[in-house]
Design an enzyme around this catalytic site. Structure first.
Site, mmCIF file in Angstrom:
data_model
loop_
_atom_site.group_PDB
_atom_site.id
_atom_site.type_symbol
_atom_site.label_atom_id
_atom_site.label_comp_id
_atom_site.label_asym_id
_atom_site.label_seq_id
_atom_site.Cartn_x
_atom_site.Cartn_y
_atom_site.Cartn_z
ATOM 1 N N CYS A 168 44.156 -20.242 32.738
ATOM 2 C CA CYS A 168 43.511 -19.746 33.952
ATOM 3 C C CYS A 168 44.585 -19.055 34.780
ATOM 4 O O CYS A 168 45.605 -19.677 35.107
ATOM 5 C CB CYS A 168 42.939 -20.935 34.722
ATOM 6 S SG CYS A 168 42.272 -20.501 36.338
ATOM 7 N N CYS B 189 41.447 -12.530 34.596
ATOM 8 C CA CYS B 189 40.700 -13.767 34.853
ATOM 9 C C CYS B 189 40.142 -14.151 33.502
ATOM 10 O O CYS B 189 39.469 -13.339 32.851
ATOM 11 C CB CYS B 189 39.554 -13.535 35.831
ATOM 12 S SG CYS B 189 38.379 -14.912 35.849
HETATM 13 N N1 DGL Z 1 39.209 -18.455 34.877
HETATM 14 C C1 DGL Z 1 39.955 -18.376 36.049
HETATM 15 C C2 DGL Z 1 41.100 -17.376 36.042
HETATM 16 O O1 DGL Z 1 41.586 -17.015 35.000
HETATM 17 C C3 DGL Z 1 39.369 -18.715 37.390
HETATM 18 C C4 DGL Z 1 37.897 -18.522 37.640
HETATM 19 C C5 DGL Z 1 37.460 -19.224 38.933
HETATM 20 O O2 DGL Z 1 37.315 -20.452 38.856
HETATM 21 O O3 DGL Z 1 37.299 -18.571 39.955
HETATM 22 O O4 DGL Z 1 41.592 -16.970 37.065
#
Ligand code: DGL
Length: 277
Positions: free
Chosen positions: A76, A189
């Site tokens: 993430c 993301c």
């Molecule tokens: N999947 C996440 C990222 O790579 C975050 C998504 C979220 O929870 O807002 O930043």
């Protein structure tokens, strides 16, 4: 005791890290994995860095006490930006790999001199991204989009949506990047990887869509090799359902999570357990 037989943990606010799990499995087929989707902390992209750091520290402590991993991948971008240092400091024996937006390769490959970054609302304005841009994208125009509604869409609607709904969900951000002249789109993301084909189709020929999946998997392998923690080849044959899919929060879990578990070859989702710190 950390040993080559311990599993590798991956975590994200939700399902975004699953494509990273798939990449890690391809490179490390003898390993066992535990994946945490932090359903009760979701979404991270609307929270402050301090709140994200506290949540991530708590989830990591619970994974460590329940599953004793030999390595942890924070799959993430938002959590890596807010919490990587704190997670390493709190877990000195654990190999921790973070996710860094692929700004460098995109900046090296652009021909138009414009790259676009798609991240969460939090991550697009994080000083960490400014530093990355200053370091690796000098002289390049960097456009940023933070479509937080697309994160929600992927987490909750990916399986029920039609193809045209998926394309409509990615369209506003991608069109703005194209109008700005971007010929490289960085998926910064992890959730957006689930719709990367839709992004690529909309972007069309001549625009490259880049992400950090394979780089993170290679880094994980290198870190395990350095510590002599790689599983012995053939130690475990891969059978469907060997890896665990864990969720935070109370059951019943939404049906989508069962669909994600099935499509990534894992058992039905189970509760993480452990007490929040
Ligand atoms: N999947 C996440 C990222 O790579 C975050 C998504 C979220 O929870 O807002 O930043």
């Amino acid at each position: 005791m950390i040993s080559p037989d311990c599993p590798i943990a991956l975590m994200d606010s939700g399902v975004g890290g699953l494509p990273y799990l798939a990449a890690a499995r391809r490179l490390l087929p003898a390993e066992r994995f535990v994946y945490l989707a932090d359903r009760s902390g979701f979404p991270y992209g609307t929270k402050s860095p301090e709140a994200i750091r506290d949540i991530v520290l708590d989830r990591v402590a619970r994974i460590v006490s329940a599953h004793g991993p030999k390595a942890l991948v924070i799959a993430c971008n938002t959590a890596s930006q807010a919490a990587l240092g704190a997670v390493r400091a709190a877990n000195p024996g654990l190999a921790v790999v973070g996710t860094v937006p692929a700004v460098k390769p995109a900046a090296e490959r652009t021909r138009s001199g414009v790259i676009g970054i798609m991240a969460t609302a939090r991550a697009v304005q994080d000083p960490y991204l400014d530093e990355l841009v200053a370091r690796f994208a000098k002289g390049i125009t960097v456009l940023r989009e933070g479509p937080q509604d697309l994160v929600q869409f992927v987490e909750h609607r990916l399986f029920s949506a039609t193809g045209s709904e998926r394309r409509a969900a990615v369209e506003p951000a991608v069109v703005r990047l194209l109008e700005g002249g971007a010929d490289e789109i960085v998926i910064a993301c992890t959730h957006f990887l689930h719709v990367s084909d839709d992004i690529a189709v909309l972007a069309g020929r001549g625009v490259e869509v880049v992400d950090s999946r394979d780089g993170v998997a290679r880094r994980l392998k290198a870190v395990l090799a350095e510590r002599r923690l790689l599983a012995r080849q053939g130690a475990a044959t891969r059978e469907t359902g060997r890896d665990l899919f864990l969720l935070t929060g109370e059951e019943p879990f939404e049906d989508e999570y069962q669909l994600f578990a099935t499509s990534f070859g894992m058992r039905s989702p189970a509760a993480l357990g452990g007490r929040p710190t």
